[in-house]
Scaffold this motif. Structure first.
Motif, PDB file in Angstrom:
ATOM      1  N   UNK A 194      18.942   1.314  28.802  1.00 18.23           N
ATOM      2  CA  UNK A 194      20.057   2.098  28.132  1.00 18.23           C
ATOM      3  C   UNK A 194      21.189   2.067  29.046  1.00 18.23           C
ATOM      4  N   UNK A 195      21.168   1.466  30.223  1.00 19.84           N
ATOM      5  CA  UNK A 195      22.163   1.844  31.254  1.00 19.84           C
ATOM      6  C   UNK A 195      22.768   0.525  31.872  1.00 19.84           C
TER       7      UNK A 195
ATOM      8  N   UNK B 149      20.160  -3.293  23.227  1.00 19.54           N
ATOM      9  CA  UNK B 149      19.561  -3.893  22.436  1.00 19.54           C
ATOM     10  C   UNK B 149      18.447  -3.544  21.531  1.00 19.54           C
ATOM     11  N   UNK B 150      18.455  -3.919  20.304  1.00 17.21           N
ATOM     12  CA  UNK B 150      17.236  -3.878  19.557  1.00 17.21           C
ATOM     13  C   UNK B 150      15.846  -4.471  20.231  1.00 17.21           C
ATOM     14  N   UNK B 151      16.182  -5.733  20.938  1.00 18.26           N
ATOM     15  CA  UNK B 151      15.178  -6.389  21.366  1.00 18.26           C
ATOM     16  C   UNK B 151      15.018  -5.855  22.960  1.00 18.26           C
ATOM     17  N   UNK B 152      14.476  -4.855  23.292  1.00 22.27           N
ATOM     18  CA  UNK B 152      13.765  -4.312  24.603  1.00 22.27           C
ATOM     19  C   UNK B 152      13.292  -5.213  25.534  1.00 22.27           C
ATOM     20  N   UNK B 153      12.767  -6.085  24.938  1.00 23.58           N
ATOM     21  CA  UNK B 153      12.422  -7.112  26.160  1.00 23.58           C
ATOM     22  C   UNK B 153      10.759  -7.166  26.505  1.00 23.58           C
TER      23      UNK B 153
ATOM     24  N   UNK C 296       7.493  -5.123  22.033  1.00 26.76           N
ATOM     25  CA  UNK C 296       7.919  -6.777  21.290  1.00 26.76           C
ATOM     26  C   UNK C 296       6.593  -7.792  21.864  1.00 26.76           C
ATOM     27  N   UNK C 297       5.626  -7.375  22.301  1.00 23.67           N
ATOM     28  CA  UNK C 297       4.519  -8.171  22.881  1.00 23.67           C
ATOM     29  C   UNK C 297       3.581  -8.463  21.954  1.00 23.67           C
ATOM     30  N   UNK C 298       2.968  -9.551  21.815  1.00 19.82           N
ATOM     31  CA  UNK C 298       2.200 -10.091  20.827  1.00 19.82           C
ATOM     32  C   UNK C 298       1.304 -11.228  21.169  1.00 19.82           C
ATOM     33  N   UNK C 299      -0.040 -11.166  20.438  1.00 18.95           N
ATOM     34  CA  UNK C 299      -0.948 -12.322  20.500  1.00 18.95           C
ATOM     35  C   UNK C 299      -0.232 -13.567  20.178  1.00 18.95           C
ATOM     36  N   UNK C 300      -0.359 -14.633  21.073  1.00 13.70           N
ATOM     37  CA  UNK C 300       0.492 -15.989  20.625  1.00 13.70           C
ATOM     38  C   UNK C 300       0.067 -16.611  19.279  1.00 13.70           C
TER      39      UNK C 300
END
Ligand code: SF4
Length: 312
Positions: free
Chosen positions: A55-56, A99-103, A142-146
């Motif tokens: 956020x900063x 950003x919506x993609x918070x990584x 945002x993390x998923x099984x490949x």
């Protein structure tokens, strides 16, 4: 049994023990006074850093936007840079994600060799901090099984890079990394005869091919030398250096400047809509490599150049 510190100066040892915080205190061990840190404190810090980093945006990035606005020739490019700055201000004031993609939560731990971690597993403590930070901060997971692409649901696992360093402190850095810019990154094993010109060619071509995908203006992290995996880590670590600071190696400083100048002639510009501000900076870290090898890694970072650190 020898308790050196206590025997030598029992009064000051007792004073040190009394001053210690509940989750980070000193205890008397066989080897003298040893600093103990409860991993619960690390969980708390990682949680806070995940929210803060997302956020900063750092002052160094905001200043780089300001400088770019002065240099940018494209009126649209200037408008986009203004919007990026406004976006960062709103995110900071309203505590919402830049950003919506918070990584992917990339966590660097510099662990003092005189620290004794207590209260549990360091890795699990970091994961718990990430879980809480992404939950409490309303940050996208945002993390998923490949293969199945099933979301892990809590943004874990985190990527943890641990380095043992002298001293009795722990430095924790959280650097959320977006997918768009990470996807444009590459590792290549050049041949020794490619030389410095080979580095320049590869990096500039990589940025040209990436176009608007990594959400420019970007920061280009370059790792040279080491092994295949070490080059990638060097490239990522180079991104932690504050924007506007100089490389301590004059040869690398010159190379950074030359590559940046060439990149900013590509005309990609802010958000890929044209202009001279394709990248805000090029950072290089280098180490020796095998006589037969010449590893090179390019880690592209987007304008959401997020990382926060704390020392405990
Ligand atoms: S590359 Fe960066 S700015 Fe672009 S969507 Fe991903 S995190 Fe956001």
């Amino acid at each position: 049994m020898r308790i050196e510190a206590k025997d030598k100066d029992s009064a000051s040892s007792e004073a040190l023990l009394k001053r210690s915080a509940p989750q980070a205190k000193r205890s008397l061990t066989k080897r003298g006074i040893m600093r103990e840190i409860d991993v619960k404190l690390i969980t708390e810090k990682v949680r806070d850093l995940c929210m803060e980093a997302n956020t900063d945006l750092g002052e160094d990035v905001l200043q780089a936007f300001d400088q770019s606005m002065k240099d940018e020739e494209s009126p649209l490019g200037v408008e986009i840079l203004k919007e990026l700055k406004k976006n960062a201000r709103i995110a900071r004031e309203e505590k919402v994600a830049i950003c919506q993609d918070t990584g992917f939560a990339v966590v660097f731990i510099d662990l003092g060799q005189d620290v004794h971690l207590i209260g549990g597993d360091l890795k699990e403590a970091i994961f718990e901090g990430v879980r809480r930070g992404y939950q409490d901060g309303y940050l996208r997971k945002s993390i998923c099984h490949p293969f199945t692409r099933a979301n892990t649901g809590d943004n874990t696992p985190a990527i943890i890079h641990t380095e043992i360093v002298p001293g009795e402190k722990v430095r924790i850095t959280v650097a959320p990394k977006g997918g768009g810019s990470e996807n444009m990154s590459r590792v290549v094993m050049l041949t020794p005869s490619d030389g410095v010109e080979g580095i320049k060619r590869f990096v500039i071509e990589r940025v040209r091919e990436s176009g608007s995908n990594p959400c420019p203006p970007t920061i280009i992290g370059i790792g040279i030398g080491g092994t295949f995996e070490q080059a990638a880590l060097l490239a990522k670590k180079s991104l932690l250096r504050p924007l506007g600071s100089k490389n301590l190696d004059p040869e690398l400083e010159k190379l950074e400047s030359e590559i940046l100048t060439e990149i900013n002639k590509l005309g990609i510009g802010p958000q890929g809509l044209g202009g001279r501000t394709t990248s805000l900076a090029v950072h290089i870290l280098m180490m020796p490599c095998h006589i037969a090898s010449f590893p090179l890694a390019v880690n592209i970072q987007c304008h959401a150049h997020r990382h926060k650190e704390v020392v405990i």
